[in-house]
Design an enzyme around this catalytic site. Structure first.
Site, PDB file in Angstrom:
ATOM      1  CG  HIS A  90      -0.375   0.035   2.536  1.00 25.93           C
ATOM      2  ND1 HIS A  90       0.025   1.200   3.164  1.00 25.93           N
ATOM      3  CD2 HIS A  90      -0.100  -0.967   3.414  1.00 25.93           C
ATOM      4  CE1 HIS A  90       0.509   0.920   4.357  1.00 25.93           C
ATOM      5  NE2 HIS A  90       0.450  -0.387   4.544  1.00 25.93           N
ATOM      6  CG  ASP A  92      -2.848   4.004   2.752  1.00 30.55           C
ATOM      7  OD1 ASP A  92      -2.496   2.891   2.296  1.00 30.55           O
ATOM      8  OD2 ASP A  92      -3.514   4.110   3.796  1.00 30.55           O
ATOM      9  CG  ASP A 123       3.139   0.409   7.592  1.00 31.89           C
ATOM     10  OD1 ASP A 123       2.639  -0.331   6.740  1.00 31.89           O
ATOM     11  OD2 ASP A 123       2.496   0.854   8.571  1.00 31.89           O
ATOM     12  CD  GLU A 156      -3.050  -1.471   5.933  1.00 32.64           C
ATOM     13  OE1 GLU A 156      -3.225  -2.376   6.771  1.00 32.64           O
ATOM     14  OE2 GLU A 156      -2.370  -0.439   6.167  1.00 32.64           O
ATOM     15  CD  GLU A 157      -0.926   2.363   7.621  1.00 31.10           C
ATOM     16  OE1 GLU A 157      -1.584   1.970   8.598  1.00 31.10           O
ATOM     17  OE2 GLU A 157       0.249   2.030   7.423  1.00 31.10           O
ATOM     18  CG  HIS A 423       1.349   2.793  12.498  1.00 29.10           C
ATOM     19  ND1 HIS A 423       0.112   2.244  12.797  1.00 29.10           N
ATOM     20  CD2 HIS A 423       1.631   2.363  11.247  1.00 29.10           C
ATOM     21  CE1 HIS A 423      -0.316   1.526  11.778  1.00 29.10           C
ATOM     22  NE2 HIS A 423       0.589   1.583  10.821  1.00 29.10           N
TER      23      HIS A 423
END
Length: 451
Positions: A90, A92, A123, A156-157, A423
């Site tokens: 992903h 995003d 990520d 996705e996030e 994150h």
């Protein structure tokens, strides 16, 4: 890394990979368009589409998914009669949080102490680059022996389910014999790991209202019901005394069987402050991979700076609940909602709105694809045996794909090892991991084609 043509090609491509990752990281592609411009996500999507087109992919398309974001699709045909492998990542990313807290700007890839820093570096924009590296290495060493589909998700996030719903509406699009999800990570740097389980997730927004408007705390405090105080009581009810999740009716989970996570290593990885205890019971692996976990991820209430002496009329919070395999996320949502309503004090008005959901996942690690990946990992990580671990996070698409294509073998690898701090502030990727995992993925494709 032991010398072989694939490994040598990947090593030679690493400077290009760094440049491309820098370009991709520069897009502020957070799929929350109330906070970040839509054009940033659209720019990242076009970058991925252009990269696939340059590699000879056919049918490259920007897919408008039902949640208002775009996923990028491409198909690269292989030899006639070959198997089909779907590669997922992903583009995003999570918001950068406090940009001023980053050592270097979050959307500017920066090398420091042997790692590359930037939001999405691990990520999962690094996952996009990993797929490109693996394919380029195979093309340079005799060709790609399978049909390849690539899907790069755009939300996705956010957990808004756009790609899952799109896949359900177009079930032929992502059909494959094997799926490599490039959104997981090794247990630690240098230890090749596939993720065998994922916790599912539900996310709800709870709001409590007690008054028609805020009141002076001196004139009315002591009798007027405080919505913020009511919310605090509700949130506290979600945890037992030891900090473990205590949603009424929710199964406490099971014991993890497999790779263990030493408590001291976890404390170091999680950067737990000295003297602060871990929460929950059982082993660390039990707690983060095999049991439910509730987290309050946001509260709307007056900030300390500028606060007035008022009894609050309304307050709300965003709650994430992770659930292990064996627990249905939809049922967990109902239990969480019932718990919040039952524990709201003083007859306060409470409303609960679900804003995201994903089912847990368990892989079939006895499948031929896992044998092919184990052999590939042994070459990419000399002297290391592939390990099986769980992951506390959720990738809702996994269950959608498993439901649509029950015969497909799904593997989870990636760049999000503990040092990556995904994150969080100062997210980073290890270029050594990017190199080795790209080699592993390339060799997997070759092994899988021959199996």
């Amino acid at each position: 890394m032991s010398p072989n043509p694939v490994a040598e090609t990947v090593a030679s491509l690493m400077p290009r990979a760094k440049e491309e990752l820098a370009e991709l990281v520069a897009f502020r592609s957070v799929a929350d368009f109330d906070q970040f411009p839509r054009r940033e996500s659209e720019g990242a999507a076009r970058w991925v589409a252009d990269a696939l087109t340059a590699e000879g992919f056919q049918d490259v398309a920007l897919l408008d998914t039902p949640d208002g974001t775009q996923s990028v699709y491409g198909y690269l045909p292989g030899p006639e009669g070959a198997r089909t492998v779907l590669l997922y990542a992903h583009y995003d990313v999570q918001p950068p949080l406090d940009e001023a807290a980053w050592t270097t700007p979050p959307f500017e890839l920066t090398e420091r102490d042997g790692r590359w820093y930037g939001r999405g570096a691990a990520d999962c924009k690094g996952g996009v680059i990993m797929h490109l590296l693996a394919l380029r290495a195979l093309k340079a060493d005799g060709g790609i022996p399978v049909h390849v589909k690539v899907i790069a998700e755009g939300s996705e996030e956010m957990g808004t389910g756009g790609l899952e719903r799109y896949a359900e509406q177009h079930p032929e699009l992502l059909e494959a014999d094997s799926v490599v999800i490039g959104d997981a990570g090794n247990f630690r740097v240098g230890l090749p790991t596939v993720t065998a389980t994922l916790r599912g997730m539900t996310m709800v927004r709870v709001q409590i209202d007690t008054l028609a408007g805020n009141l002076h705390s001196g004139q009315f405090g002591g009798a007027a019901p405080d919505a913020l105080a009511a919310l605090i009581r509700v949130l506290d009810s979600l945890r037992a005394e030891d900090g473990s999740t205590a949603v009424e009716g929710l199964a406490p989970g099971a014991a993890w069987e497999g790779l263990e996570y030493a408590e001291e290593q976890f404390r170091q990885d999680a950067k737990v402050l000295d003297g602060v205890e871990l929460i929950g019971s059982g082993t660390v692996a039990d707690r983060i991979w095999a049991r439910p976990a509730v987290t309050v991820i946001g509260i709307d209430c007056p900030p300390v700076v500028g606060a007035t002496p008022s009894v609050q009329a309304s307050a709300r919070a965003l709650i994430s609940l992770r659930v292990p395999p064996g627990t249905d996320a939809g049922e967990a949502t109902k239990l969480l909602q019932a718990h919040l309503e039952a524990h709201t004090p003083w007859g306060a008005r409470v409303s609960v709105e679900q804003v995201g959901e994903g089912q847990p996942f368990r892989a079939d690690t006895a499948s031929p694809a896992y044998q092919a990946m184990a052999a590939a990992m042994a070459v990419a990580y000399p002297g290391q045996e592939m390990q099986y671990a769980g992951q506390g996070g959720s990738i809702p698409l996994c269950n959608t794909l498993a439901g649509l294509y029950p015969r497909a073998e799904i593997l989870l690898i990636g760049l999000s090892e503990p040092e990556a701090q995904i994150h969080a502030v100062d997210e980073s990727v290890s270029p050594d991991e990017l190199e080795r995992l790209s080699v592993a993925e390339a060799l997997f494709l070759r092994n899988y084609a021959a199996s």
